[in-house]
Design a protein around this motif. Structure first.
Motif, PDB file in Angstrom:
ATOM      1  N   UNK C   6       0.842  -1.200   0.000  1.00 20.75           N
ATOM      2  CA  UNK C   6       0.000   0.000   0.000  1.00 20.75           C
ATOM      3  C   UNK C   6       0.883   1.258   0.000  1.00 20.75           C
ATOM      4  N   UNK C   7       1.895   1.233   0.830  1.00 22.35           N
ATOM      5  CA  UNK C   7       2.788   2.395   0.893  1.00 22.35           C
ATOM      6  C   UNK C   7       3.420   2.643  -0.478  1.00 22.35           C
ATOM      7  N   UNK C   8       3.835   1.558  -1.100  1.00 23.47           N
ATOM      8  CA  UNK C   8       4.441   1.687  -2.427  1.00 23.47           C
ATOM      9  C   UNK C   8       3.447   2.303  -3.415  1.00 23.47           C
ATOM     10  N   UNK C   9       2.249   1.866  -3.355  1.00 26.25           N
ATOM     11  CA  UNK C   9       1.219   2.405  -4.240  1.00 26.25           C
ATOM     12  C   UNK C   9       1.018   3.896  -3.990  1.00 26.25           C
ATOM     13  N   UNK C  10       0.968   4.244  -2.713  1.00 28.06           N
ATOM     14  CA  UNK C  10       0.767   5.661  -2.382  1.00 28.06           C
ATOM     15  C   UNK C  10       1.952   6.492  -2.877  1.00 28.06           C
ATOM     16  N   UNK C  11       3.122   5.932  -2.781  1.00 23.54           N
ATOM     17  CA  UNK C  11       4.302   6.661  -3.274  1.00 23.54           C
ATOM     18  C   UNK C  11       4.217   6.843  -4.789  1.00 23.54           C
ATOM     19  N   UNK C  12       3.707   5.833  -5.473  1.00 24.04           N
ATOM     20  CA  UNK C  12       3.515   5.978  -6.919  1.00 24.04           C
ATOM     21  C   UNK C  12       2.520   7.083  -7.235  1.00 24.04           C
ATOM     22  N   UNK C  14       1.940   9.669  -5.306  1.00 23.66           N
ATOM     23  CA  UNK C  14       2.627  10.926  -4.986  1.00 23.66           C
ATOM     24  C   UNK C  14       3.568  11.340  -6.110  1.00 23.66           C
ATOM     25  N   UNK C  15       4.209  10.338  -6.695  1.00 25.89           N
ATOM     26  CA  UNK C  15       5.182  10.635  -7.754  1.00 25.89           C
ATOM     27  C   UNK C  15       4.528  10.787  -9.114  1.00 25.89           C
ATOM     28  N   UNK C  16       3.254  10.549  -9.183  1.00 25.36           N
ATOM     29  CA  UNK C  16       2.568  10.657 -10.458  1.00 25.36           C
ATOM     30  C   UNK C  16       2.657   9.394 -11.294  1.00 25.36           C
ATOM     31  N   UNK C  17       3.361   8.380 -10.772  1.00 21.74           N
ATOM     32  CA  UNK C  17       3.479   7.131 -11.523  1.00 21.74           C
ATOM     33  C   UNK C  17       2.144   6.415 -11.629  1.00 21.74           C
ATOM     34  N   UNK C  18       1.250   6.730 -10.714  1.00 19.99           N
ATOM     35  CA  UNK C  18      -0.107   6.156 -10.770  1.00 19.99           C
ATOM     36  C   UNK C  18      -1.099   7.271 -10.520  1.00 19.99           C
ATOM     37  N   UNK C  19      -2.185   7.246 -11.277  1.00 16.95           N
ATOM     38  CA  UNK C  19      -3.216   8.261 -11.057  1.00 16.95           C
ATOM     39  C   UNK C  19      -4.070   7.854  -9.861  1.00 16.95           C
TER      40      UNK C  19
ATOM     41  N   UNK F  12      -5.480  13.984  -2.755  1.00 17.23           N
ATOM     42  CA  UNK F  12      -4.612  14.800  -1.906  1.00 17.23           C
ATOM     43  C   UNK F  12      -3.172  14.327  -1.997  1.00 17.23           C
ATOM     44  N   UNK F  13      -2.993  12.999  -2.042  1.00 15.66           N
ATOM     45  CA  UNK F  13      -1.636  12.468  -2.192  1.00 15.66           C
ATOM     46  C   UNK F  13      -1.053  12.904  -3.538  1.00 15.66           C
ATOM     47  N   UNK F  14      -1.852  12.774  -4.585  1.00 14.16           N
ATOM     48  CA  UNK F  14      -1.399  13.149  -5.921  1.00 14.16           C
ATOM     49  C   UNK F  14      -1.000  14.626  -5.970  1.00 14.16           C
ATOM     50  N   UNK F  15      -1.767  15.451  -5.283  1.00  7.41           N
ATOM     51  CA  UNK F  15      -1.509  16.891  -5.295  1.00  7.41           C
ATOM     52  C   UNK F  15      -0.456  17.312  -4.289  1.00  7.41           C
ATOM     53  N   UNK F  16      -0.004  16.364  -3.515  1.00  2.00           N
ATOM     54  CA  UNK F  16       0.985  16.692  -2.505  1.00  2.00           C
ATOM     55  C   UNK F  16       0.374  17.227  -1.224  1.00  2.00           C
ATOM     56  N   UNK F  17      -0.913  17.367  -1.168  1.00  2.00           N
ATOM     57  CA  UNK F  17      -1.572  17.866   0.054  1.00  2.00           C
ATOM     58  C   UNK F  17      -1.444  16.882   1.206  1.00  2.00           C
ATOM     59  N   UNK F  18      -1.206  15.635   0.856  1.00  2.00           N
ATOM     60  CA  UNK F  18      -0.979  14.633   1.909  1.00  2.00           C
ATOM     61  C   UNK F  18       0.209  13.783   1.504  1.00  2.00           C
ATOM     62  N   UNK F  22       1.420   9.833   5.688  1.00  2.00           N
ATOM     63  CA  UNK F  22       0.209  10.276   6.387  1.00  2.00           C
ATOM     64  C   UNK F  22      -1.009   9.554   5.841  1.00  2.00           C
ATOM     65  N   UNK F  23      -1.015   9.391   4.519  1.00  2.00           N
ATOM     66  CA  UNK F  23      -2.162   8.703   3.913  1.00  2.00           C
ATOM     67  C   UNK F  23      -2.242   7.259   4.399  1.00  2.00           C
TER      68      UNK F  23
END
Lengths: 255, 255, 255, 255, 255, 255, 255, 255
Positions: C6-12, C14-19, F12-18, F22-23
């Motif tokens: 899950x963390x990896x997915x969230x990082x993707x 955050x990085x824009x690698x995944x919408x 929010x993660x995508x936009x950097x707001x989170x 934290x997510x």
């Protein structure tokens, strides 16, 4: 192993006739094959003349025959209960003097030196359908050394049948009563006999007989205080208890 | 009406001292009012010395006292079972020599001329909670003329307790075993004793004990063939059966 | 799905690698298809080495063989319980190294890399008729990685047989006891062992045994506090509980 | 008496250090009065640190207090279960450091030198009505030396409650689950835990709950193979089995 | 006889077209042969589109075929439940369009003009052994005009399987849950669904399952308040109740 | 946590707001504390207007009052079942608008904004002794938003009483039938109604009624296929199932 | 021995034609073989015309034929119940006028001089599956001299069927009602008839019907006070009781 | 509404005295409020003289008194069963001629114009503890117009007591037998009587009597074919059936 045998063994050790290690080997099974326990079993079967018993149901003819033959070698009486004609044929091949009691489903071999008969023991049953259980009880009791009086087809719906046997009941020293359906006969017999009554509920009946449950409950609640009960269809157990009663009585007096 | 009485009547008819019609009248109720029945009851209590018994549960103290007093007049032993201290107080007002056995809940009056003791009878119980039932059995048996050995608190979870009593069990001519919960003790005792075992399930336990049903079923299915069973908590009945066994044994030998 | 995934997915994300939408799709089944659940099952079987199990009763030989073959491919141990010789023949055609344990009615395939044995586990039964259930327990336990000591035909009516095995019972870290009829053996064993006793009522008996009900009730009411119970004839379940006990013990110490 | 002790005795006889008669005396009570039995009991309580237990139900406050005081003198832990506040008051008069756990109905006295805690053991219950049974289990387990995690009010009708506790269940080395009514919780917990589950049916419910019978039958038929069962409302027994499991595990590793 | 028919008759009497005596004759059987009763049956089957049903168990193939053919003539749907392949062969000879659903043991003939489907109805079962009962429910429901979602093999020991189906359960307007053994699944489903749950205990299991009794009691004591129960293995009845629920809902809104 | 909330979080993660970490924290308990579960419960109670329910039996008046008050604050309807007058007095002190329905043993607080009534639901009982159970059902159903028609004292021994209510039964969209003794009424009503019948066995009766068992078995074996059953005396459960049926019907049509 | 025979014997004694001793011999068995008992049986069968009855189940065809032939010689009616076609073939070889009623499983031979018919007796059954039991009742009753009205397939789920028969029920002087499943029909019929209702539970049903137990309990708890019950499937017994009722009524009036 | 009333109505329509619409209104409830049903009830109570009956158990003294008074106004006999002394006091305040039968727990008011007595009916009981049930039967039967012969304390353990009453039993036209414990008496009486026997199991007994279940099962399985059974302790029902038998007999002959 008797107390005497142990003492003798210890004396051999003391005298050097047996080494401690060899003695240990002979004592090895002591805690379990020890005279204490064996003595009971042995003593009991020797003094009371109780036979070895095989429960044949669920065993193959070959298995029953093999066990029977091995037991027969000891000279004691041997019984196989719940035995079919097929069981009997196999047994009689290896032990031709064994007898098959078809109605009782019992294969029996009398003891080599039969003991004096105890009794009399009355075996009563309510209806003709209860006869296989009654015969299991009666034949077992005979092999256990009891003199048996049979009173069959004496259900409570026709009281004259059991009343006609009052004299026999009165002189019996123990009574076995087999009944299915409502299981009322032991209570009636209990009032007529001057001896303990061992009640055997049978699985005869249908519907609310629930495979002997109705008779079982009836007998457990008997208003005659001299009634005790064994398991449904357990003619063998009733005979065993009765034989022990009669022999325990004898023992007392001979001591 | 005895055989002798009938013969005498027939002789009167033969001699003309009684007409056939009058004789018929005297024979009329013969099948049911005949001495044959009374004789049994009488014979039994006279010869076996069995006491009169009152089931006190559900009766008032006054009722129990009145019945007890009437029975006491006959000189035979009298027992009131399931009796409270209140019952006992009322009985002892009218019959001061009666004794109250609190744990057994029995009020007893020994027979005027006590018979010789029979036995020994061993009374065994599994836990201290089973003691009231065991005491009902033991005290009843003593009033019925038995010599009783008590073996209490000998449950199967601590085998050393019952094993320590092997000698007593081996010498008993009958054994009563009271147990609740899983009711395993009679099977174990059955293997140690050389006498019939009368098992009494008790209502001790909770949950799946179902008021003694678990113990009852266990005892009915005992793998020891010398076990028979009476109703749940029926210490009295077990003692009655045991006493009859011991007396039937005695009778045989004195005949 | 693990925490890391899950963390990896969230990082993707955050990085824009995944919408966010694509991430949502991958999270969609999360609450129920989440690795959390699979992890348990997996984790459990991997770490504890528990085999896959097929309940063969009611399945055709072809069905059992097909399932067995598929499971065998994973390299884990495979068990088929309540299996007939016919089932076994079909399985061994597709998986020749599978073994058939006729008395236990089990077809088994050991794990590719067997784990260290746990135990010892004692498996006790009361009579020879209880052996199929005891063997189901013993063979299952062996496939589950336990070292098993068998103590058979040790019913309570002949106490010397079970007493002779005290040493084995005392050293066992878990005990399974199979008994039908009155089901008394677990209470006796419970008093001799220093480990938990898992009692298995068997359907052996007749009449008031009611298909194992008497033994079941007896065991539930055991006066030995270290006794727990599984379903009638459920040798497999008893072995499973025992194996988990022994492995949970091991796990603790290796952590 | 061990094999070594017997051999030593025999050697003494061989050497004349002991006479055969004296040796016989020392062997006499061997099978039944042997230290083997006492040793077990002793060994068990010494090594495992199991406390003495009084079943207070049906005993007077004075009786419980007297027994409690006597046991407390030995320095071991003491428990009185099914104890009322009245029992507790009486005990605390003679043993002021004893503690009363009202919801568990337990009076407890910790061992003088408490052992290291084993576990963790999870104690789960379905509804708030099941809490007294769960507390009997949890408090007992704590006195028996277990570290207990309580998960209460987690019935299956609201799965999120038990799912929220997955981590605790996964790390438990044994789990006790108390549930009345339909008794479904042990099956669900059995699937989530990687340890044996000891199920305790409670008498909570009405109508077709039949005093806990519905829950009992449900638990015996659990589709989770790692579930075993104790008697209805028997929180004490569940804790005892669980503690033995955990200690048997420890024992293995320290040997 | 409808209200209109009675009014018409009275008008004939008023007009002299019918005499009072003749009218009385036509009214004579009114209380029992009255349209009131027939109307219900008719009205119900017409409006709700419920099919005619044959319980095939215990009937010969010829009997089932004959009844089936007669019913098929009316144009309504026809079902034969508990039907064997032999029954099916006989039916299809006289009614070739009938279909046999082997797993459900149902022979079915759809209504000539099928009604709109109601639902969705979810049919859930715990294990693969419960599938025949579940299929009896599902196929019956389909013939009764329901749209069915099947969720099979979703027992509570592996919660992820049922949790994966939450969406389907949440959208169902009625749920049927079939489970044997401990019968825990309806309680779990009851907590996940927003609709009534009709629980069907199955006879799957052994030992203390007592032919479905354990599951039945479990379901009756469900802690989920939206659970109701039908007879053991009664998939047909569950489907019938569910179909009536869905149609009663529809009726309300169309009125 | 809803699908929407998760999407928003991901955005929010995508936009950097989170941050991803934290997510993750906010998603951490997702599999078990996830809105998916809460949503159901919430969704259900919000949309269907089901009240909060307290089972008052076994709780003190103070406990019930405290829980009731806390629930009342949410504005939803609140019910306390099996409540005594004492419970009611305590509740009305903290919540004066609550009403006590003595015959139903229910304390109720209507929802702040009552929903439209569903139905009609017919509640039928056989005898006046069954009325408390019927009232528990009827009052519960009313608080759950149903329009209830009561048909009381309509036992099958006087058929004219139930036949007189045919019109009401025919128009009911669900029927609850409460009956003790032989429990025959649901079968009769099942034949008269065109809707599902929820049968409630009551514990009314004596002897072989066995506390409602006879009625329960009768209802489970009903020959009317539209009958389902709840636990003995469970009027509340029957009302809950009925209300869900009616609301599920409504939901379908409004979607 | 009749009163007349005894008087004659006494007159012989009075006249010297018989000695008192010889007379005693002839009277010897009097208390139990006395006419008193035989008189009842004889008197009953003669006056009431009750036939001899053979319970054929479990007997061979040859046995049934032999008993049947012997009974047929007495000229009274003869019945064999639970008889197969094979039994019937054997009987008709030795007694060609015997008739076999296949559905009732009865072989019957009418009395040589049939008595006037009593009644009418209504025999009602709930479903077609109950017909074999109903036919056993109806055919038995006819051989016992009753005029029988059959009302079949009149289950309570379709009340119009039994209501259509009100006139027949109202005029019946006794009613037998056979029903399986929930056993509700006797209560309904009890309310419609003005005569005693003898209820026969049948073993028809499955699952929670428990072989007729559900119907049996239902009938025992009937809310119609004019209902009594016989054993499950006991059509014969119901007919016997009914015939006795009708004949006892006749007897009264002819005296 | 009688046939005559309907004819009259139709004649009014024919003559124009009533419009078809108005007639329809009066016929509207015909199928269910029709005289057909009322006629039975009315006819029955008028012709057979059966009293109104109140089941007092669970009703307050005030309620019983109010109902009693209202019923008494009709001039028919009135009975209140299971009534306490308190009930009786309240009734006698409003209806001073009512009588209280304490042992039977019945308050009775004879019919204004008592009918001729029917019978004789014998009421038999096994032990003194069964007397309350027997008295409920006897007193009820007397109010229902039967001549009653009481035979009390005639248990089967002392057969002479019941044999002494053979003449009474032989002349009875119906017999009621009340017995608890094993419930054997009805079978014995069934063999002695020439009339139907209505057996009443009582809840007397303990342990395996299971509240009358043992007696109930025993009576259902009676080997006397003339025995039927009512519910446990249902003396009232037995009397009602017996009275109907006797009256149905009378009716036949007077027609």
């Amino acid at each position: 192993m008797t107390r005497e045998a142990i003492l003798k063994l210890l004396q051999e050790v003391a005298s050097g006739a047996a080494s401690p290690d060899a003695a240990l080997g002979r004592l090895a099974h002591l805690p379990y094959e020890d005279a204490g326990f064996a003595k009971i079993d042995h003593h009991r079967s020797l003094r009371l003349g109780l036979p070895e018993v095989i429960y044949a149901a669920g065993k193959t003819a070959a298995q029953v025959a093999a066990i029977f033959a091995r037991m027969a070698e000891t000279g004691s009486a041997v019984l196989a209960t719940r035995a079919t004609a097929e069981h009997a044929a196999a047994v009689r091949e290896v032990c031709p003097v064994a007898e098959y009691h078809a109605e009782a489903s019992i294969i029996g071999l009398p003891a080599a030196s039969p003991a004096e008969k105890h009794g009399p023991l009355a075996v009563v049953c309510a209806g003709t359908s209860d006869m296989p259980v009654a015969e299991e009880a009666a034949v077992t009791a005979e092999y256990l050394g009891c003199a048996v009086d049979r009173i069959y087809d004496a259900g409570v719906a026709g009281l004259h049948r059991i009343l006609a046997q009052q004299e026999t009941l009165r002189s019996a020293r123990a009574v076995i009563v087999c009944a299915g359906m409502e299981g009322a006969l032991p209570s009636v017999v209990g009032g007529l006999a001057a001896a303990p009554v061992i009640a055997v509920p049978t699985s005869i009946g249908y519907g609310a007989a629930f495979g002997g449950l109705a008779a079982l409950l009836g007998m457990l609640n008997s208003c005659s205080p001299n009634v005790c009960v064994v398991n449904i269809d357990n003619g063998f157990g009733a005979a065993y208890v009765a034989a022990m009663m009669l022999k325990a009585g004898q023992r007392q007096n001979s001591e």
